[in-house]
Motif scaffolding. Structure first.
Motif, PDB file in Angstrom:
ATOM      1  N   LEU A 101      40.519  42.687  65.653  1.00 28.02           N
ATOM      2  CA  LEU A 101      39.865  42.243  66.663  1.00 28.02           C
ATOM      3  C   LEU A 101      40.781  41.690  67.254  1.00 28.02           C
ATOM      4  O   LEU A 101      40.111  41.611  68.724  1.00 28.02           O
ATOM      5  N   LEU A 102      41.892  41.183  67.470  1.00 29.13           N
ATOM      6  CA  LEU A 102      42.468  40.150  68.053  1.00 29.13           C
ATOM      7  C   LEU A 102      43.488  40.839  68.711  1.00 29.13           C
ATOM      8  O   LEU A 102      43.361  40.911  70.242  1.00 29.13           O
ATOM      9  N   ALA A 103      43.582  42.366  68.105  1.00 34.54           N
ATOM     10  CA  ALA A 103      44.434  42.934  68.647  1.00 34.54           C
ATOM     11  C   ALA A 103      44.044  44.174  70.105  1.00 34.54           C
ATOM     12  O   ALA A 103      44.026  44.169  70.633  1.00 34.54           O
ATOM     13  N   GLN A 163      44.375  44.215  73.943  1.00 36.26           N
ATOM     14  CA  GLN A 163      44.687  45.003  74.503  1.00 36.26           C
ATOM     15  C   GLN A 163      43.206  45.464  75.223  1.00 36.26           C
ATOM     16  O   GLN A 163      44.421  45.914  76.764  1.00 36.26           O
ATOM     17  N   GLU A 164      42.074  44.908  75.011  1.00 36.74           N
ATOM     18  CA  GLU A 164      41.488  44.994  76.695  1.00 36.74           C
ATOM     19  C   GLU A 164      41.789  43.944  77.642  1.00 36.74           C
ATOM     20  O   GLU A 164      41.607  44.430  78.632  1.00 36.74           O
ATOM     21  N   TYR A 165      42.385  42.996  76.690  1.00 33.67           N
ATOM     22  CA  TYR A 165      42.078  41.622  78.184  1.00 33.67           C
ATOM     23  C   TYR A 165      43.387  42.086  78.959  1.00 33.67           C
ATOM     24  O   TYR A 165      43.632  42.288  80.606  1.00 33.67           O
ATOM     25  N   VAL A 178      37.587  34.603  55.150  1.00 31.20           N
ATOM     26  CA  VAL A 178      38.025  35.345  56.341  1.00 31.20           C
ATOM     27  C   VAL A 178      38.190  37.477  55.647  1.00 31.20           C
ATOM     28  O   VAL A 178      38.894  36.880  55.205  1.00 31.20           O
ATOM     29  N   ARG A 179      37.754  37.746  56.873  1.00 32.94           N
ATOM     30  CA  ARG A 179      38.396  39.312  56.530  1.00 32.94           C
ATOM     31  C   ARG A 179      39.303  39.078  57.642  1.00 32.94           C
ATOM     32  O   ARG A 179      38.934  39.524  58.259  1.00 32.94           O
ATOM     33  N   HIS A 180      40.348  39.280  56.456  1.00 32.87           N
ATOM     34  CA  HIS A 180      41.746  39.026  57.879  1.00 32.87           C
ATOM     35  C   HIS A 180      42.417  40.418  58.361  1.00 32.87           C
ATOM     36  O   HIS A 180      42.729  40.127  59.617  1.00 32.87           O
ATOM     37  N   ASP A 181      41.583  40.780  57.693  1.00 30.23           N
ATOM     38  CA  ASP A 181      42.271  42.691  58.251  1.00 30.23           C
ATOM     39  C   ASP A 181      41.102  42.772  59.258  1.00 30.23           C
ATOM     40  O   ASP A 181      41.365  43.391  60.512  1.00 30.23           O
ATOM     41  N   VAL A 182      40.049  42.460  59.534  1.00 29.03           N
ATOM     42  CA  VAL A 182      38.976  42.838  60.407  1.00 29.03           C
ATOM     43  C   VAL A 182      39.082  41.961  61.786  1.00 29.03           C
ATOM     44  O   VAL A 182      39.016  42.217  62.683  1.00 29.03           O
TER      45      VAL A 182
END
Length: 197
Positions: free
Chosen positions: A69-71, A75-77, A61-65
């Motif tokens: 993506l979650l942020a 934001q898009e939602y 898991v690339r935590h930074d990526v």
């Protein structure tokens, strides 16, 4: 899970190879020799490798990526929710294009998906009492930059606060009245529109 993962990765790699995208295969961690060996396998051999229980791929898991993506998704939602809210409040095609860059086709499609119908004909102008109420509510929430998302949110709040009272009041009407009154103030007119004092 492991055989399925092996199968998925092999399918992905073979698809990339058919397109000549060797760099993609290398980015997954395969060496050139491994890529070449996979490309030479028969269908039966590929099936055996893909169904093997021993995992040849590990997941990290690339935590930074993931956090980015979650942020981005949040934001898009929120952005989509604001658009839907504006449509429910009677935002016109002009308003939705102005703030979100939506085309008339996109607006019509969204309205259909949301079950929002728009009455035909011109929207009636608000009377002086409603005009004054719009301006009073705007003064309580006023945002300096009318082009900003924050200003649109404030206008939606004005619309929602007045909606139950004047029948047929829409976000578009509120937007037009606020813009007009703000322009009057900037122009320092002696006789501003009703409610713009």
């Amino acid at each position: 899970m492991v055989p399925s993962l092996n199968y998925d990765v092999l399918t992905d790699v073979l698809h990339a190879l058919k397109e000549g995208n060797i760099r993609y295969c290398e980015s997954l961690g395969f060496t050139f020799d491994e890529i070449n060996a996979l490309d030479q396998l028969s269908l039966d051999e590929l099936f055996i490798v893909s169904r093997a229980t021993a995992p040849f791929v590990s997941i990290t898991v690339r935590h930074d990526v993931l956090h980015h993506l979650l942020a981005q998704a949040r934001q898009e939602y929120r952005h989509q929710q604001v658009i839907n809210r504006a449509i429910h409040l009677g935002g016109s095609i002009a308003l939705l294009k102005h703030y979100f860059g939506l085309t008339s086709n996109e607006v019509c499609l969204r309205r259909r998906l949301l079950g929002v119908s728009v009455p035909y004909g011109r929207t009636p102008e608000p009377d002086e009492k409603t005009d004054a109420a719009i301006w009073l509510q705007w003064q309580q929430r006023r945002v300096e930059n009318l082009e900003s998302p924050a200003a649109l949110i404030a206008m939606m709040q004005v619309t929602e606060s007045l909606m139950p009272k004047p029948e047929g009041l829409s976000l578009t009407t509120v937007w037009k009245r606020i813009v007009l009154c703000e322009q009057d103030i900037i122009a320092n007119r002696r006789t501003p529109h009703a409610g713009c004092d």
